[in-house]
Motif scaffolding. Structure first.
Motif, PDB file in Angstrom:
ATOM      1  N   GLN A  84      -7.026  -8.697 -11.335  1.00 19.25           N
ATOM      2  CA  GLN A  84      -6.264  -7.960 -12.341  1.00 19.25           C
ATOM      3  C   GLN A  84      -6.018  -6.514 -11.940  1.00 19.25           C
ATOM      4  N   PHE A  85      -7.030  -5.839 -11.434  1.00 22.44           N
ATOM      5  CA  PHE A  85      -6.909  -4.399 -11.203  1.00 22.44           C
ATOM      6  C   PHE A  85      -6.650  -4.034  -9.745  1.00 22.44           C
ATOM      7  N   ARG A  86      -7.408  -4.571  -8.818  1.00 24.39           N
ATOM      8  CA  ARG A  86      -7.206  -4.191  -7.418  1.00 24.39           C
ATOM      9  C   ARG A  86      -5.911  -4.779  -6.867  1.00 24.39           C
ATOM     10  N   PHE A  87      -5.638  -6.026  -7.210  1.00 22.07           N
ATOM     11  CA  PHE A  87      -4.446  -6.690  -6.694  1.00 22.07           C
ATOM     12  C   PHE A  87      -3.376  -6.839  -7.772  1.00 22.07           C
ATOM     13  N   GLY A  88      -3.555  -6.160  -8.904  1.00 25.98           N
ATOM     14  CA  GLY A  88      -2.613  -6.266 -10.021  1.00 25.98           C
ATOM     15  C   GLY A  88      -1.245  -5.697  -9.682  1.00 25.98           C
ATOM     16  N   ASP A  89      -0.243  -6.197 -10.376  1.00 25.84           N
ATOM     17  CA  ASP A  89       1.142  -5.795 -10.137  1.00 25.84           C
ATOM     18  C   ASP A  89       1.430  -4.462 -10.817  1.00 25.84           C
ATOM     19  N   THR A  90       1.287  -3.387 -10.069  1.00 28.61           N
ATOM     20  CA  THR A  90       1.616  -2.067 -10.610  1.00 28.61           C
ATOM     21  C   THR A  90       3.055  -1.682 -10.282  1.00 28.61           C
ATOM     22  N   ASP A  91       3.732  -2.485  -9.468  1.00 29.30           N
ATOM     23  CA  ASP A  91       5.129  -2.191  -9.138  1.00 29.30           C
ATOM     24  C   ASP A  91       6.024  -2.269 -10.367  1.00 29.30           C
ATOM     25  N   GLN A  92       5.631  -3.044 -11.363  1.00 29.04           N
ATOM     26  CA  GLN A  92       6.442  -3.192 -12.570  1.00 29.04           C
ATOM     27  C   GLN A  92       6.574  -1.887 -13.342  1.00 29.04           C
ATOM     28  N   PHE A  93       5.634  -0.973 -13.167  1.00 33.02           N
ATOM     29  CA  PHE A  93       5.684   0.311 -13.873  1.00 33.02           C
ATOM     30  C   PHE A  93       6.358   1.393 -13.044  1.00 33.02           C
ATOM     31  N   GLY A  94       6.481   1.156 -11.766  1.00 32.65           N
ATOM     32  CA  GLY A  94       6.946   2.200 -10.869  1.00 32.65           C
ATOM     33  C   GLY A  94       5.777   3.107 -10.521  1.00 32.65           C
ATOM     34  N   PRO A  95       5.940   3.952  -9.531  1.00 30.53           N
ATOM     35  CA  PRO A  95       4.826   4.816  -9.131  1.00 30.53           C
ATOM     36  C   PRO A  95       4.584   5.932 -10.138  1.00 30.53           C
ATOM     37  N   TYR A  96       3.355   6.381 -10.178  1.00 34.64           N
ATOM     38  CA  TYR A  96       3.005   7.580 -10.926  1.00 34.64           C
ATOM     39  C   TYR A  96       3.008   8.712  -9.906  1.00 34.64           C
TER      40      TYR A  96
ATOM     41  N   ASP B 148       1.715  23.511  -8.125  1.00 36.09           N
ATOM     42  CA  ASP B 148       2.598  24.146  -7.157  1.00 36.09           C
ATOM     43  C   ASP B 148       3.838  23.281  -6.940  1.00 36.09           C
ATOM     44  N   GLU B 149       4.988  23.754  -7.385  1.00 29.59           N
ATOM     45  CA  GLU B 149       6.216  22.960  -7.307  1.00 29.59           C
ATOM     46  C   GLU B 149       6.800  22.916  -5.905  1.00 29.59           C
ATOM     47  N   ASN B 150       6.241  23.656  -4.967  1.00 31.58           N
ATOM     48  CA  ASN B 150       6.691  23.583  -3.574  1.00 31.58           C
ATOM     49  C   ASN B 150       6.190  22.315  -2.884  1.00 31.58           C
ATOM     50  N   ILE B 151       5.179  21.675  -3.477  1.00 33.35           N
ATOM     51  CA  ILE B 151       4.621  20.445  -2.906  1.00 33.35           C
ATOM     52  C   ILE B 151       5.418  19.255  -3.433  1.00 33.35           C
ATOM     53  N   GLN B 152       5.853  18.419  -2.513  1.00 28.92           N
ATOM     54  CA  GLN B 152       6.652  17.242  -2.843  1.00 28.92           C
ATOM     55  C   GLN B 152       5.803  16.224  -3.623  1.00 28.92           C
ATOM     56  N   PRO B 153       6.295  15.702  -4.766  1.00 31.18           N
ATOM     57  CA  PRO B 153       5.531  14.670  -5.489  1.00 31.18           C
ATOM     58  C   PRO B 153       5.377  13.393  -4.649  1.00 31.18           C
ATOM     59  N   VAL B 154       4.212  12.779  -4.766  1.00 29.59           N
ATOM     60  CA  VAL B 154       3.888  11.555  -4.037  1.00 29.59           C
ATOM     61  C   VAL B 154       3.596  10.466  -5.062  1.00 29.59           C
ATOM     62  N   GLY B 155       4.166   9.282  -4.879  1.00 30.74           N
ATOM     63  CA  GLY B 155       3.933   8.160  -5.792  1.00 30.74           C
ATOM     64  C   GLY B 155       2.641   7.436  -5.477  1.00 30.74           C
ATOM     65  N   VAL B 156       1.866   7.137  -6.507  1.00 28.22           N
ATOM     66  CA  VAL B 156       0.629   6.365  -6.361  1.00 28.22           C
ATOM     67  C   VAL B 156       0.660   5.196  -7.337  1.00 28.22           C
ATOM     68  N   ARG B 157      -0.232   4.219  -7.140  1.00 31.48           N
ATOM     69  CA  ARG B 157      -0.304   3.068  -8.044  1.00 31.48           C
ATOM     70  C   ARG B 157      -0.695   3.536  -9.445  1.00 31.48           C
ATOM     71  N   ASP B 158      -0.036   2.980 -10.443  1.00 31.15           N
ATOM     72  CA  ASP B 158      -0.291   3.378 -11.824  1.00 31.15           C
ATOM     73  C   ASP B 158      -1.296   2.426 -12.471  1.00 31.15           C
ATOM     74  N   ILE B 159      -2.553   2.628 -12.162  1.00 29.23           N
ATOM     75  CA  ILE B 159      -3.629   1.794 -12.714  1.00 29.23           C
ATOM     76  C   ILE B 159      -3.778   2.037 -14.216  1.00 29.23           C
ATOM     77  N   TYR B 160      -3.490   3.236 -14.659  1.00 31.42           N
ATOM     78  CA  TYR B 160      -3.590   3.580 -16.082  1.00 31.42           C
ATOM     79  C   TYR B 160      -2.663   2.695 -16.917  1.00 31.42           C
ATOM     80  N   ALA B 161      -1.410   2.555 -16.484  1.00 28.33           N
ATOM     81  CA  ALA B 161      -0.460   1.708 -17.219  1.00 28.33           C
ATOM     82  C   ALA B 161      -0.893   0.249 -17.160  1.00 28.33           C
ATOM     83  N   LEU B 162      -1.425  -0.182 -16.014  1.00 24.22           N
ATOM     84  CA  LEU B 162      -1.912  -1.554 -15.886  1.00 24.22           C
ATOM     85  C   LEU B 162      -3.093  -1.794 -16.818  1.00 24.22           C
ATOM     86  N   GLU B 163      -3.982  -0.833 -16.901  1.00 24.80           N
ATOM     87  CA  GLU B 163      -5.130  -0.932 -17.809  1.00 24.80           C
ATOM     88  C   GLU B 163      -4.664  -1.091 -19.252  1.00 24.80           C
TER      89      GLU B 163
END
Length: 172
Positions: free
Chosen positions: A33-45, A69-84
């Motif tokens: 559910q959590f490690r291999f869960g489908d977080t792609d459905q939410f898009g990256p956080y 710092d807005e000079n740093i480019q945002p990076v997408g990560v898995r959204d475990i919070y939405a999956l939870e």
């Protein structure tokens, strides 16, 4: 040998084995559910990671893993919070998870009671070590139970960096 013990002492000899199999089942489901869960459905956080992956200036406010710092480019990560939230909004999954944590706490209690006498601790201190172990086990169990209870009692939080997120990522 175990069968002979079961015949003479009853099924309670297998408590750790039975609760261990239940925990193995739970851990398998939990991983899927959590490690291999489908977080792609939410898009990256999206987060803005600090230069050394820890924001040392954010330690007092617990802003450890992102920077403003807005000079740093945002990076997408898995959204475990939405999956939870998706999983634990289902009362059956929440009940299963909570019951599994109680099985873990029972398994921990029985196992700790069996292992403390053979740890080499002086006999006069075994009861103290057992109490400390029980306190740790209860604390861990309550922390794990708090996740589904929190989800069932609240609505998702969009995050402090909502301005860089995909719109509609989390239902509010």
């Amino acid at each position: 040998m175990k069968l002979a013990l079961v015949k003479t002492q009853g099924i309670s000899v297998l408590n750790l084995a039975i609760s261990g199999l239940m925990l193995l089942t739970f851990m398998t489901i939990h991983l899927f559910q959590f490690r291999f869960g489908d977080t792609d459905q939410f898009g990256p956080y999206y987060v803005r990671p600090p230069p050394y992956l820890i924001n040392f200036w954010g330690i007092p406010s617990l802003n450890l893993f992102w920077t403003a710092d807005e000079n740093i480019q945002p990076v997408g990560v898995r959204d475990i919070y939405a999956l939870e939230f998706q999983i634990f909004k289902n009362p059956l999954w929440s009940l299963f998870y909570i019951c599994s944590v109680f099985v873990f706490m029972y398994h921990y209690y029985v196992g700790w009671k069996k292992v403390t006498p053979v740890l080499g601790i002086p006999k006069a201190h075994i009861w103290r070590v057992e109490l400390i172990g029980y306190a740790i086990g209860i604390t861990m169990g309550l922390v794990y139970i708090s996740f589904p209870l929190y989800v069932m009692a609240t609505t998702p939080f969009a995050g402090y960096e909502a301005s860089i997120q995909t719109p509609g990522r989390v239902e509010a």
